[in-house]
Write a protein that holds these residues in place. Structure first.
Motif, short mmCIF file in Angstrom:
data_model
loop_
_atom_site.label_atom_id
_atom_site.label_comp_id
_atom_site.label_asym_id
_atom_site.label_seq_id
_atom_site.Cartn_x
_atom_site.Cartn_y
_atom_site.Cartn_z
N GLU A 6 0.84 -1.19 0.00
CA GLU A 6 0.00 0.00 0.00
C GLU A 6 0.88 1.24 0.00
N SER A 7 0.38 2.28 -0.63
CA SER A 7 1.08 3.57 -0.62
C SER A 7 0.04 4.67 -0.74
N GLY A 8 0.47 5.89 -0.45
CA GLY A 8 -0.39 7.04 -0.64
C GLY A 8 -0.98 7.61 0.64
N GLY A 9 -0.72 6.98 1.76
CA GLY A 9 -1.23 7.51 3.01
C GLY A 9 -0.51 8.79 3.42
N GLY A 10 -1.02 9.42 4.46
CA GLY A 10 -0.39 10.64 4.93
C GLY A 10 -1.31 11.41 5.84
N LEU A 11 -0.90 12.63 6.13
CA LEU A 11 -1.67 13.54 6.97
C LEU A 11 -2.37 14.55 6.08
N VAL A 12 -3.66 14.71 6.27
CA VAL A 12 -4.43 15.64 5.45
C VAL A 12 -5.45 16.34 6.34
N GLN A 13 -5.81 17.55 5.97
CA GLN A 13 -6.82 18.29 6.72
C GLN A 13 -8.21 17.79 6.36
N PRO A 14 -9.17 17.96 7.26
CA PRO A 14 -10.56 17.60 6.92
C PRO A 14 -11.00 18.27 5.63
N GLY A 15 -11.68 17.50 4.81
CA GLY A 15 -12.09 17.99 3.50
C GLY A 15 -11.10 17.71 2.39
N GLY A 16 -9.92 17.27 2.77
CA GLY A 16 -8.88 16.99 1.78
C GLY A 16 -9.05 15.62 1.12
N SER A 17 -8.08 15.29 0.28
CA SER A 17 -8.13 14.04 -0.48
C SER A 17 -6.81 13.28 -0.39
N LEU A 18 -6.93 11.99 -0.50
CA LEU A 18 -5.77 11.12 -0.63
C LEU A 18 -6.11 10.01 -1.62
N ARG A 19 -5.10 9.50 -2.26
CA ARG A 19 -5.28 8.40 -3.19
C ARG A 19 -4.38 7.26 -2.74
#
Length: 130
Positions: A6-19
């Protein structure tokens, strides 16, 4: 040697996106149903999304309309596009693969239970926080 990464995780603000991506080596994902699971601290693992084919997918009720699962056959990858992320989406996300010719047809709109998967990835952390 079979691996799911798996890859693509991280820290994001509410409302943001990750793939998130689940890339396989040692097997061809075409013949596999692929599920995404997540586990938050102190909580049980839950199934988030699953794909058997482009017309047979499953989404956890709380992520419907925000997450999209898809296959990239050329890259031997299954992706989970996550939009409008919420703090409650935080957790370690795992992908898993089940060999469908052996397991049998997945009922449309259902997710294969966690104990039936043949392979699991190591997980990627998703954190949604301001």
């Amino acid at each position: 040697q079979v691996q799911l990464v798996e890859s693509g995780g991280g820290l994001v603000q509410p409302g943001g996106s990750l793939r998130l991506s689940c890339t396989a080596s040692g097997l061809t994902l075409d013949a596999y149903g692929v599920g995404w699971f997540r586990q938050a601290p102190g909580k049980e693992r839950e199934g988030v999304s699953y794909i058997a084919s482009s017309t047979n997918t499953y989404y956890l009720e709380s992520v419907k309309g925000r997450f999209t699962i898809s296959r990239d056959f050329a890259k031997n990858t299954v992706t989970l596009q996550m939009n409008s992320l919420k703090p409650e989406d935080t957790g370690v996300y795992y992908c898993a693969a089940v060999f469908l010719p052996l397991r049998g047809t997945t009922e449309k709109g259902k997710m294969v239970p966690a104990n039936e998967y043949d392979y699991w990835g190591q997980g990627t952390q998703v954190s949604v926080s301001s």
